[in-house]
Design a protein around this motif. Structure first.
Motif, PDB file in Angstrom:
ATOM      1  N   ALA A 135      -8.912  10.146   5.731  1.00 37.08           N
ATOM      2  CA  ALA A 135      -8.995   9.428   4.458  1.00 37.08           C
ATOM      3  C   ALA A 135      -7.945   9.912   3.478  1.00 37.08           C
ATOM      4  CB  ALA A 135     -10.388   9.581   3.858  1.00 37.08           C
TER       5      ALA A 135
ATOM      6  N   HIS B 203       0.824  -1.203   0.000  1.00 31.75           N
ATOM      7  CA  HIS B 203       0.000   0.000   0.000  1.00 31.75           C
ATOM      8  C   HIS B 203       0.864   1.261   0.000  1.00 31.75           C
ATOM      9  CE1 HIS B 203      -3.302  -2.677   0.805  1.00 31.75           C
ATOM     10  NE2 HIS B 203      -2.783  -3.062   1.964  1.00 31.75           N
TER      11      HIS B 203
ATOM     12  N   PRO C 275      -3.328   5.899   1.983  1.00 36.13           N
ATOM     13  CA  PRO C 275      -4.570   5.453   2.620  1.00 36.13           C
ATOM     14  C   PRO C 275      -5.065   4.160   1.988  1.00 36.13           C
ATOM     15  CG  PRO C 275      -4.674   7.788   2.044  1.00 36.13           C
ATOM     16  CD  PRO C 275      -3.450   7.247   1.390  1.00 36.13           C
ATOM     17  N   SER C 276      -5.474   3.215   2.816  1.00 35.61           N
ATOM     18  CA  SER C 276      -5.983   1.935   2.348  1.00 35.61           C
ATOM     19  C   SER C 276      -6.764   1.291   3.481  1.00 35.61           C
ATOM     20  CB  SER C 276      -4.836   1.017   1.918  1.00 35.61           C
ATOM     21  OG  SER C 276      -4.188   0.448   3.043  1.00 35.61           O
ATOM     22  N   PRO C 277      -7.487   0.205   3.206  1.00 39.17           N
ATOM     23  CA  PRO C 277      -8.189  -0.498   4.290  1.00 39.17           C
ATOM     24  C   PRO C 277      -7.248  -1.005   5.385  1.00 39.17           C
ATOM     25  CG  PRO C 277      -9.057  -1.173   2.164  1.00 39.17           C
ATOM     26  CD  PRO C 277      -7.835  -0.346   1.877  1.00 39.17           C
ATOM     27  N   LYS C 278      -5.968  -1.194   5.057  1.00 35.91           N
ATOM     28  CA  LYS C 278      -4.991  -1.656   6.038  1.00 35.91           C
ATOM     29  C   LYS C 278      -4.710  -0.607   7.097  1.00 35.91           C
ATOM     30  CE  LYS C 278      -1.788  -4.251   7.851  1.00 35.91           C
ATOM     31  NZ  LYS C 278      -2.140  -5.478   8.591  1.00 35.91           N
ATOM     32  N   GLY C 279      -4.901   0.662   6.771  1.00 34.42           N
ATOM     33  CA  GLY C 279      -4.565   1.738   7.694  1.00 34.42           C
ATOM     34  C   GLY C 279      -3.096   2.097   7.618  1.00 34.42           C
TER      35      GLY C 279
ATOM     36  N   GLY D 228      -4.894  -2.015  -3.990  1.00 32.69           N
ATOM     37  CA  GLY D 228      -5.765  -1.875  -2.831  1.00 32.69           C
ATOM     38  C   GLY D 228      -5.868  -0.485  -2.268  1.00 32.69           C
ATOM     39  N   CYS D 229      -5.171   0.507  -2.857  1.00 35.40           N
ATOM     40  CA  CYS D 229      -5.189   1.860  -2.316  1.00 35.40           C
ATOM     41  C   CYS D 229      -6.196   2.732  -3.070  1.00 35.40           C
ATOM     42  CB  CYS D 229      -3.802   2.501  -2.403  1.00 35.40           C
ATOM     43  SG  CYS D 229      -2.598   1.705  -1.349  1.00 35.40           S
ATOM     44  N   ARG D 230      -6.833   3.629  -2.328  1.00 35.95           N
ATOM     45  CA  ARG D 230      -7.777   4.544  -2.932  1.00 35.95           C
ATOM     46  C   ARG D 230      -7.057   5.504  -3.862  1.00 35.95           C
ATOM     47  NH1 ARG D 230      -8.403   9.506  -1.993  1.00 35.95           N
ATOM     48  NH2 ARG D 230      -7.114   9.385  -0.135  1.00 35.95           N
TER      49      ARG D 230
END
Length: 264
Positions: free
Chosen positions: A103, A56, A79-83, A248-250
């Protein structure tokens, strides 16, 4: 030495440059500083250091343009779901985070210089004296280059800030020693304390936060030469960085507004 003697690359996972970058991280953070427990992973016979946040992240490697000697590196966790890594390692102050668009917050880490660039007092001060690796075959830099560590370190910060802007990162966390944070703040990078240090750390390292707009405003008002350095000249290839957007990253469609009221 002018900055055109150095090249800053966004290195892609699977490439030889990326493997060299991970080997540099192992030599610094596992072998020299012993801050990271070795995983035993290898690539092309070299021990490497990697973690779950690398997929990420954007990874920057600096090397000498002529000799290809490794000089420095860092990464920007997106930023990603991983934090973020800092969230798992430190207790962050909710009052500092109030109003910060998490975010759009990233994290600067794994920043280090080679030994030939850390031998001057100014070089060690700029990056906190972290780490090294020599190029394969024992290649070393010419003697005059030993004075250029501060320039290389500032170049790393410049590329990190450019990537922040390119990827819509309005704020960044970084864990560092207070003395380094004070130095960076004095020269125009307004890092503010964002939490408390880890109780198990060998040396006190605190989480800090910096806002991209605040940094630009402070630099413009305090140090016009450094502001010009940070905002002009050759930098990381934006097309390459966008092409290699981590899995996986926004990916932002527009950059966030960074007006004068944006919190730091």
């Amino acid at each position: 030495m002018a900055l055109h003697h150095f090249e800053y690359l966004v290195v892609s996972p699977g490439s030889r440059d990326y493997q060299a970058y991970l080997a540099l991280r192992h030599a610094v953070f596992c072998e020299e500083l012993k801050r990271v427990t070795p995983s035993g992973e290898q690539a092309d016979g070299l021990a490497i250091e990697t973690d779950e946040f690398d997929v990420h992240s954007l990874h920057i490697l600096c090397r000498a343009r002529d000799t290809k000697t490794l000089l420095a590196c860092s990464r920007l966790i997106l930023p990603s779901p991983k934090g973020l890594n800092v969230s798992a390692r430190y207790a962050l102050n909710p009052n500092v985070l109030c109003g910060v668009p998490l975010a759009n917050a990233g994290e600067i880490g794994r920043l280090t210089l080679s030994p030939v660039l850390r031998r001057s007092r100014s070089s060690v001060s700029i990056v906190g004296g972290e780490g090294y690796v020599e190029a394969a075959g024992g290649v070393t830099l010419p003697e005059p280059s030993k004075r250029d560590g501060s320039l290389v370190a500032l170049g790393l910060y410049r590329e990190l800030f450019r990537l922040m802007s390119l990827y819509g990162i309005s704020h960044c966390f970084a864990a560092m020693e207070p003395a380094l944070a004070r130095l960076l703040t004095r020269i125009g990078f307004p890092f503010i304390p964002a939490g408390v240090p880890r109780a198990d750390a060998q040396s006190p390292r605190y989480p800090y936060l910096i806002g991209l707009h605040a940094a630009r405003a402070v630099l413009a008002g305090r140090n016009s030469s450094l502001y010009d350095f940070m905002t002009t000249g050759d930098g990381v290839d934006g097309e390459v960085a966008l092409r290699d957007w981590p899995t996986g990253c926004r990916r932002p469609t527009t950059l966030p507004y960074l007006g004068s009221g944006a919190p730091v």
